[in-house]
Scaffold this motif. Structure first.
Motif, PDB file in Angstrom:
ATOM      1  N   SER A   1     115.924  15.090  49.403  1.00 28.81           N
ATOM      2  CA  SER A   1     114.602  15.540  49.451  1.00 28.81           C
ATOM      3  C   SER A   1     113.927  14.401  50.003  1.00 28.81           C
ATOM      4  CB  SER A   1     114.298  15.991  47.870  1.00 28.81           C
ATOM      5  OG  SER A   1     114.602  14.905  47.189  1.00 28.81           O
ATOM      6  N   ILE A   2     114.328  13.209  50.080  1.00 27.06           N
ATOM      7  CA  ILE A   2     113.475  12.136  50.688  1.00 27.06           C
ATOM      8  C   ILE A   2     113.164  12.661  52.094  1.00 27.06           C
ATOM      9  CG2 ILE A   2     113.614   9.718  51.462  1.00 27.06           C
ATOM     10  CD1 ILE A   2     115.432   9.067  49.111  1.00 27.06           C
ATOM     11  N   GLU A   3     111.943  12.609  52.422  1.00 27.44           N
ATOM     12  CA  GLU A   3     111.556  12.726  53.885  1.00 27.44           C
ATOM     13  C   GLU A   3     110.479  11.600  54.398  1.00 27.44           C
ATOM     14  OE1 GLU A   3     109.836  16.848  55.729  1.00 27.44           O
ATOM     15  OE2 GLU A   3     108.605  16.053  54.178  1.00 27.44           O
ATOM     16  N   TYR A   4     111.006  11.071  55.472  1.00 27.96           N
ATOM     17  CA  TYR A   4     110.113  10.036  55.939  1.00 27.96           C
ATOM     18  C   TYR A   4     108.917  10.485  56.656  1.00 27.96           C
ATOM     19  CZ  TYR A   4     113.914   6.943  54.868  1.00 27.96           C
ATOM     20  OH  TYR A   4     115.136   6.224  53.979  1.00 27.96           O
ATOM     21  N   VAL A   5     107.773  10.206  56.373  1.00 27.55           N
ATOM     22  CA  VAL A   5     106.671  10.797  57.154  1.00 27.55           C
ATOM     23  C   VAL A   5     105.731   9.575  57.687  1.00 27.55           C
ATOM     24  CG1 VAL A   5     106.560  12.979  55.258  1.00 27.55           C
ATOM     25  CG2 VAL A   5     105.145  10.542  54.912  1.00 27.55           C
ATOM     26  N   THR A   6     104.535  10.370  58.465  1.00 32.05           N
ATOM     27  CA  THR A   6     103.831   9.180  59.191  1.00 32.05           C
ATOM     28  C   THR A   6     103.293   8.126  58.188  1.00 32.05           C
ATOM     29  OG1 THR A   6     103.157  11.128  60.535  1.00 32.05           O
ATOM     30  CG2 THR A   6     101.813   9.009  60.898  1.00 32.05           C
ATOM     31  N   ASP A   7     103.183   6.814  58.774  1.00 29.66           N
ATOM     32  CA  ASP A   7     103.003   5.662  57.774  1.00 29.66           C
ATOM     33  C   ASP A   7     101.520   5.693  57.556  1.00 29.66           C
ATOM     34  OD1 ASP A   7     103.189   3.582  56.423  1.00 29.66           O
ATOM     35  OD2 ASP A   7     103.910   2.228  58.278  1.00 29.66           O
ATOM     36  N   ARG A   8     101.312   5.169  56.544  1.00 26.66           N
ATOM     37  CA  ARG A   8      99.682   4.781  56.084  1.00 26.66           C
ATOM     38  C   ARG A   8      99.106   4.119  57.089  1.00 26.66           C
ATOM     39  NH1 ARG A   8      98.792   2.555  50.350  1.00 26.66           N
ATOM     40  NH2 ARG A   8      98.805   4.554  49.630  1.00 26.66           N
ATOM     41  N   LYS A   9      97.814   4.260  57.556  1.00 26.43           N
ATOM     42  CA  LYS A   9      97.111   3.361  58.549  1.00 26.43           C
ATOM     43  C   LYS A   9      96.865   2.257  57.907  1.00 26.43           C
ATOM     44  CE  LYS A   9      94.490   6.814  61.129  1.00 26.43           C
ATOM     45  NZ  LYS A   9      93.596   7.786  60.300  1.00 26.43           N
ATOM     46  N   GLY A  10      97.234   1.069  58.529  1.00 23.56           N
ATOM     47  CA  GLY A  10      97.000  -0.414  58.091  1.00 23.56           C
ATOM     48  C   GLY A  10      97.848  -0.792  56.831  1.00 23.56           C
ATOM     49  N   HIS A  11      98.900   0.065  56.804  1.00 21.68           N
ATOM     50  CA  HIS A  11      99.815   0.070  55.482  1.00 21.68           C
ATOM     51  C   HIS A  11     100.174  -1.667  55.237  1.00 21.68           C
ATOM     52  CE1 HIS A  11     103.387   2.102  53.284  1.00 21.68           C
ATOM     53  NE2 HIS A  11     102.509   1.442  52.588  1.00 21.68           N
ATOM     54  N   ASP A  12      99.746  -1.911  54.193  1.00 23.08           N
ATOM     55  CA  ASP A  12     100.457  -3.456  53.625  1.00 23.08           C
ATOM     56  C   ASP A  12     101.790  -3.465  53.433  1.00 23.08           C
ATOM     57  OD1 ASP A  12      97.989  -4.734  53.378  1.00 23.08           O
ATOM     58  OD2 ASP A  12      97.204  -4.022  51.362  1.00 23.08           O
ATOM     59  N   ARG A  13     102.373  -4.518  53.843  1.00 25.06           N
ATOM     60  CA  ARG A  13     103.867  -4.677  53.850  1.00 25.06           C
ATOM     61  C   ARG A  13     104.623  -5.090  52.472  1.00 25.06           C
ATOM     62  NH1 ARG A  13     107.295  -1.711  56.436  1.00 25.06           N
ATOM     63  NH2 ARG A  13     108.425  -2.623  57.803  1.00 25.06           N
ATOM     64  N   ARG A  14     103.823  -5.925  52.000  1.00 28.68           N
ATOM     65  CA  ARG A  14     104.540  -6.490  50.783  1.00 28.68           C
ATOM     66  C   ARG A  14     103.299  -7.441  49.728  1.00 28.68           C
ATOM     67  NH1 ARG A  14     106.832 -12.202  50.112  1.00 28.68           N
ATOM     68  NH2 ARG A  14     107.308 -12.117  48.115  1.00 28.68           N
ATOM     69  N   TYR A  15     103.419  -6.710  48.423  1.00 27.15           N
ATOM     70  CA  TYR A  15     102.669  -7.658  47.563  1.00 27.15           C
ATOM     71  C   TYR A  15     103.589  -8.179  46.604  1.00 27.15           C
ATOM     72  CZ  TYR A  15      99.138  -4.011  48.689  1.00 27.15           C
ATOM     73  OH  TYR A  15      98.190  -3.126  49.294  1.00 27.15           O
ATOM     74  N   ALA A  16     103.235  -9.627  46.219  1.00 27.14           N
ATOM     75  CA  ALA A  16     104.156 -10.203  45.139  1.00 27.14           C
ATOM     76  C   ALA A  16     103.046 -11.240  44.555  1.00 27.14           C
ATOM     77  CB  ALA A  16     104.971 -10.906  45.698  1.00 27.14           C
ATOM     78  N   ILE A  17     103.099 -11.128  43.287  1.00 33.61           N
ATOM     79  CA  ILE A  17     102.164 -11.892  42.230  1.00 33.61           C
ATOM     80  C   ILE A  17     102.937 -13.221  41.772  1.00 33.61           C
ATOM     81  CG2 ILE A  17     101.296 -12.030  39.984  1.00 33.61           C
ATOM     82  CD1 ILE A  17      99.072 -11.139  41.703  1.00 33.61           C
ATOM     83  N   ASP A  18     102.039 -14.163  41.831  1.00 33.43           N
ATOM     84  CA  ASP A  18     102.622 -15.532  41.029  1.00 33.43           C
ATOM     85  C   ASP A  18     101.912 -15.743  39.714  1.00 33.43           C
ATOM     86  OD1 ASP A  18     103.076 -18.116  39.825  1.00 33.43           O
ATOM     87  OD2 ASP A  18     102.836 -19.068  41.686  1.00 33.43           O
ATOM     88  N   PRO A  19     102.437 -15.160  38.705  1.00 32.95           N
ATOM     89  CA  PRO A  19     101.685 -15.092  37.298  1.00 32.95           C
ATOM     90  C   PRO A  19     101.684 -16.569  36.607  1.00 32.95           C
ATOM     91  CG  PRO A  19     103.861 -14.162  36.969  1.00 32.95           C
ATOM     92  CD  PRO A  19     103.847 -14.994  38.347  1.00 32.95           C
ATOM     93  N   THR A  20     102.033 -17.574  37.070  1.00 37.48           N
ATOM     94  CA  THR A  20     102.296 -19.019  36.353  1.00 37.48           C
ATOM     95  C   THR A  20     101.044 -19.304  35.742  1.00 37.48           C
ATOM     96  OG1 THR A  20     103.606 -19.586  38.067  1.00 37.48           O
ATOM     97  CG2 THR A  20     102.623 -21.062  36.940  1.00 37.48           C
ATOM     98  N   LYS A  21      99.576 -18.983  36.293  1.00 33.93           N
ATOM     99  CA  LYS A  21      98.660 -19.596  35.421  1.00 33.93           C
ATOM    100  C   LYS A  21      98.166 -18.568  34.154  1.00 33.93           C
ATOM    101  CE  LYS A  21      93.563 -19.684  36.068  1.00 33.93           C
ATOM    102  NZ  LYS A  21      92.499 -19.638  37.272  1.00 33.93           N
ATOM    103  N   ILE A  22      98.561 -17.483  34.171  1.00 32.24           N
ATOM    104  CA  ILE A  22      98.308 -16.685  32.838  1.00 32.24           C
ATOM    105  C   ILE A  22      99.262 -16.900  32.018  1.00 32.24           C
ATOM    106  CG2 ILE A  22      99.174 -14.471  33.676  1.00 32.24           C
ATOM    107  CD1 ILE A  22      97.012 -13.224  31.856  1.00 32.24           C
ATOM    108  N   GLN A  23     100.570 -17.339  32.545  1.00 29.74           N
ATOM    109  CA  GLN A  23     101.713 -17.579  31.517  1.00 29.74           C
ATOM    110  C   GLN A  23     101.456 -18.965  30.761  1.00 29.74           C
ATOM    111  OE1 GLN A  23     104.906 -16.913  34.467  1.00 29.74           O
ATOM    112  NE2 GLN A  23     105.639 -15.237  33.459  1.00 29.74           N
ATOM    113  N   ARG A  24     101.087 -20.001  31.671  1.00 26.14           N
ATOM    114  CA  ARG A  24     100.842 -21.094  31.095  1.00 26.14           C
ATOM    115  C   ARG A  24      99.631 -21.301  30.348  1.00 26.14           C
ATOM    116  NH1 ARG A  24     100.382 -24.281  35.908  1.00 26.14           N
ATOM    117  NH2 ARG A  24      98.131 -23.653  35.766  1.00 26.14           N
TER     118      ARG A  24
END
Ligand code: NAD
Ligand code: TYD
Length: 339
Positions: free
Chosen positions: A269-292
């Motif tokens: 059922s997976i269907e590749y469709v036209t990409d989102r305009k300006g689509h962000d490639r990757r997000y990744a958070i460094d949560p060190t501050k709230i942890q510490r």
């Protein structure tokens, strides 16, 4: 304490309302929500039964109405979840995003100044940092990463963050900002990736994956986000920004395949469709501050959280069926029919 929660009829706001009602039964929770397409009173059914909860149908950009609620409810803390939150909609109608996300934030902070509120908390997003390349897994967003937005949605959220910092510096308003990665869990509106894929798979519809499906999001179970905000409003330092995330990076395709596997469906059922305009490639958070600094840590692993979420959708048809039958149908047609 009296806590105003704006956007409490939406996904994360409602999860925060329930977290607070359980963790701090001594506090009063006052919800302000405009009830846009994303706000849903059914989500607040259980909260409405509690005496320590009240609800006002108000637009956060409506100054007179907001001041009236502050006058009546005498809040000590304001937590602002209310926003237009969907990137795809922001590409179609940026103006609504500016009105709610920017003007609404300034009205709420003006109310906080006028009524001497102890703490204003802005619920922001990791999307204000823009995106990271796929081939540099060593790079993560820290609180010092420059703001560098891609979509009208993220630009409106970054604008709001800048206003919050300006109100802190100029007027001495007691503020905090949290920037969290992608959330998932109960009450997530079906337009977003995980609920959309769960519900499409349940209905044996196509699963529309934008572009090559390799875009990466950093997923956090919504309850862990609620716990982080609870800590920040009570123990966070004024003027500070806290990143929130659990090192849970997954490509969109991996997420979609996990949903299909959990539901016992094959991948045809997976269907590749036209990409989102300006689509962000990757997000990744460094949560060190709230942890510490605040001792926060995520408690729900992705596999466990996804299973809980799927079980929730399976057992809450009464929540999502009316949404799928309503204006969402037109939205889906418009966004996906010729994609
Ligand atoms: P949502 O779209 O599910 O809910 C938004 C809520 O705000 C709805 O109840 C809606 O009725 C209300 N609202 C919209 N405009 C309003 C207005 N003018 N006045 C009053 N209420 C209004 O959004 P969500 O996913 O729960 O996101 C909540 C907040 O968290 C947003 O500020 C968003 O930017 C931020 N955030 C979301 C994520 C995520 O993964 N969903 C991640 C990080 C940060
Ligand atoms: P979304 O849930 O809209 O969150 P955000 O854009 O704020 O990260 O989308 C998550 C990812 O999934 C994003 O890379 C876009 C992608 N996506 C699809 O591939 N298909 C879809 O139908 C949707 C809604 C999103």
């Amino acid at each position: 304490m009296n806590i105003i929660v704006t956007g409490g009829a939406g996904f994360i706001g409602a999860n925060f309302v329930y977290y607070e009602l359980e963790k701090h039964p001594e506090d009063k929770i006052i919800c302000i929500d405009k009830l846009t397409y994303a706000g849903n009173m059914a989500t607040l059914d259980e909260a409405m039964k509690q005496e320590s909860f009240s609800f006002h149908r108000v637009d956060i950009a409506d100054r007179a109405a907001v001041y009236q609620v502050f006058e009546q409810e005498k809040p000590n803390i304001v937590v602002n979840f209310a926003a237009e939150s969907h990137v795809d909609r922001s590409i179609e109608h940026p103006e609504i995003f500016l009105q709610t996300n920017v003007i609404g934030t300034s009205v709420l902070m003006d109310a906080c100044r006028k009524y001497g509120i102890r703490r204003y908390h802005q619920v922001s997003t990791d999307e204000v940092y823009g995106d990271l390349p796929l081939d540099r897994p060593d790079l993560l967003f820290t609180e010092e990463t420059p703001l560098h937005t891609s979509s009208p949605y993220s630009a409106s959220k970054a604008s709001a963050d800048l206003l919050v910092m300006a109100y802190h510096r100029t007027y001495g308003l007691n503020t905090t900002i949290s920037r969290c990665s992608n959330n998932y869990g109960p009450f997530h509106f079906p337009e977003k990736l995980i609920p959309l894929m769960i519900l499409n798979a349940l209905h044996d519809k196509k699963l529309p994956v934008y572009g090559d499906g390799k875009n990466v999001r950093d997923w956090l179970y919504v309850g862990d986000h609620a716990a982080a905000i609870d800590l920040i409003i009570r123990k966070g330092a004024s003027g500070e920004v806290y990143n929130v995330g659990g090192h849970n990076e997954r490509s969109n395709l991996t997420v979609v395949k996990s949903v299909l596997a959990a539901l016992g469906k094959d991948e045809s059922s997976i269907e590749y469709v036209t990409d989102r305009k300006g689509h962000d490639r990757r997000y990744a958070i460094d949560p060190t501050k709230i942890q510490r600094e605040l001792g926060w840590n995520p408690t729900v692993k992705f596999e466990e959280g996804l299973e809980k979420t799927i079980k929730w959708y399976l057992s809450h048809q009464a929540w999502w069926a009316p949404i799928l039958k309503g204006a969402y149908q037109n939205y889906y047609e418009k966004m996906y029919a010729n994609r």
